[in-house]
Design an enzyme around this catalytic site. Structure first.
Site, short mmCIF file in Angstrom:
data_model
loop_
_atom_site.label_atom_id
_atom_site.label_comp_id
_atom_site.label_asym_id
_atom_site.label_seq_id
_atom_site.Cartn_x
_atom_site.Cartn_y
_atom_site.Cartn_z
N ARG A 180 0.84 -1.20 0.00
CA ARG A 180 0.00 0.00 0.00
C ARG A 180 0.87 1.25 0.00
O ARG A 180 0.55 2.23 -0.68
CB ARG A 180 -0.94 0.00 1.21
N CYS A 238 -1.15 5.83 9.17
CA CYS A 238 -1.52 4.53 8.61
C CYS A 238 -2.65 4.76 7.63
O CYS A 238 -2.63 5.74 6.88
CB CYS A 238 -1.90 3.57 9.73
#
Length: 283
Positions: A180, A238
Site C-alpha cells: 500500500r 496509517c
C-alpha cells in the site's frame, strides 16, 4: 512507566486490592461488508466472553467520529469520548489496561487517546485476549462512574500539514503494508501511494508471530535503522489512525516518543491537491 503489560502481570493486578480499570476494545478492520458478509461485531464478541471486570468500548462510536473529510476514523468528539470513559469507570488516579482481540490496533487507539488527553497510567495487554490464560465471563460489570475529563495535549497529535512538515524535518513512518505504501494496491482509499518523504515501517514488523511486541531493544534497533535517531522528531500514520496508534505504542515500548497523524492516508488521499508519492523511495 511501561506502555504494555503481560497477561500474568494483569492477572496479578486484577487479583490485588486496587485493580486497574479494564477496557475491552475488540474491533477489526473488515472489508466483509463489500463482499456482502456481516462485519465483525465487537459487542457480540464481548457478550460471548470477556475478561472479568472488563467494560466494552466501541471504537467506531466512542474512539472516533463518523467518517468524513478528516478520514475514516477522525478524532472523537471529546464529550462523547469522556462520557464513555467515565461510564467505564475511568478516573485520573486509577490505572487503566486496554485489550482487544489480539491484533493490538484497537487497544492501541484507546491507549493513545487516553494518553493524549491526559490520563497518566494506561497500558495495553500484550498479545491481547489470546494471551489471557484466565477465565472468561459473560457477566457485564456496572462500575462506579469515573472522573476522567479529557484534555488534549500540546504534543502527540499531527494534522495533515504537520505530517507533511515532519516528513521533511524529522521522520514520518507509514505503518501500512509495504504494497500500500508503494501504491501497488489500494483496497480502500481513493488513490495508492504515500506522503512524500514518509518511510515505510509496517506495524506488523513490530510483533512476533504470537502478536506480542518484540523486545524493546529489538524495536529500538529497528526504528533507529529507519531513521529514528536520538532526538529526531517522529510521527506515524496509517490508513485511518488505528494501526498507526499501534506503531506509536511500539515506539513507546522502545522508549521513543512519537506523534500520530490521526486522519492518516484516508484523509490525505481524499484531497486531490495533496501530493502523492509511489514506489519504494520515500520521495
Amino acid at each position: 512507566m511501561n506502555a504494555i503489560i503481560s497477561a500474568s502481570g494483569l492477572a496479578a493486578e486484577l487479583a490485588g486490592g486496587e485493580p486497574p480499570v479494564l477496557l475491552d476494545v475488540r474491533w477489526q478492520l473488515s472489508l466483509a461488508k463489500a463482499a456482502g458478509e456481516p462485519p465483525f461485531d465487537g459487542r457480540a464478541a464481548y457478550a460471548a466472553g470477556h475478561i472479568p471486570g472488563a467494560v466494552y468500548v466501541d471504537l467506531d462510536a466512542e474512539l472516533a467520529s463518523a467518517p468524513g473529510p478528516e478520514g475514516r476514523h477522525p478524532l472523537p468528539d471529546l464529550e462523547v469520548f469522556g462520557a464513555a470513559m467515565r461510564r467505564a469507570g475511568v478516573s485520573a488516579a486509577r490505572p487503566v489496561v486496554v485489550y482487544d482481540g489480539g491484533q493490538g490496533w484497537a487497544a492501541a487507539r484507546a491507549w493513545w487517546l487516553l494518553r493524549w488527553t491526559g490520563h497518566p497510567d494506561v497500558r495495553v495487554l500484550d498479545g491481547g485476549l489470546p494471551a489471557w490464560q484466565g477465565e472468561l465471563t459473560t457477566d457485564v460489570p456496572r462500575p462506579e462512574e469515573g472522573d476522567f475529563r479529557p484534555e488534549p495535549g500540546e504534543t502527540g497529535f499531527l494534522d495533515a500539514d504537520g505530517a507533511a512538515a515532519l516528513a521533511r524535518s524529522g521522520v514520518l513512518f507509514d505503518a501500512r503494508a509495504g504494497e500500500r505504501y508503494r501504491g501497488e494496491v489500494e483496497p480502500i482509499d481513493r488513490v495508492g501511494g504515500h506522503i512524500p518523504g514518509a518511510v515505510s515501517a509496517p506495524t506488523t514488523d513490530n510483533v512476533a508471530p504470537d502478536g506480542r511486541f518484540l523486545p524493546a531493544e529489538e524495536l529500538r534497533a529497528r526504528f533507529k535503522a529507519l531513521g529514528a535517531d536520538d532526538g529526531t522528531p517522529v510521527g506515524v500514520y496509517c490508513g485511518s489512525g488505528v494501526s498507526g496508534a499501534h506503531e506509536v505504542l511500539a515506539l513507546a515500548v522502545a522508549g521513543i516518543p512519537a506523534a500520530l497523524y490521526v486522519g492518516s492516508w484516508s484523509e490525505w488521499s481524499s484531497d486531490p491537491d495533496r501530493p502523492v508519492a509511489v514506489g519504494p523511495d520515500p520521495q
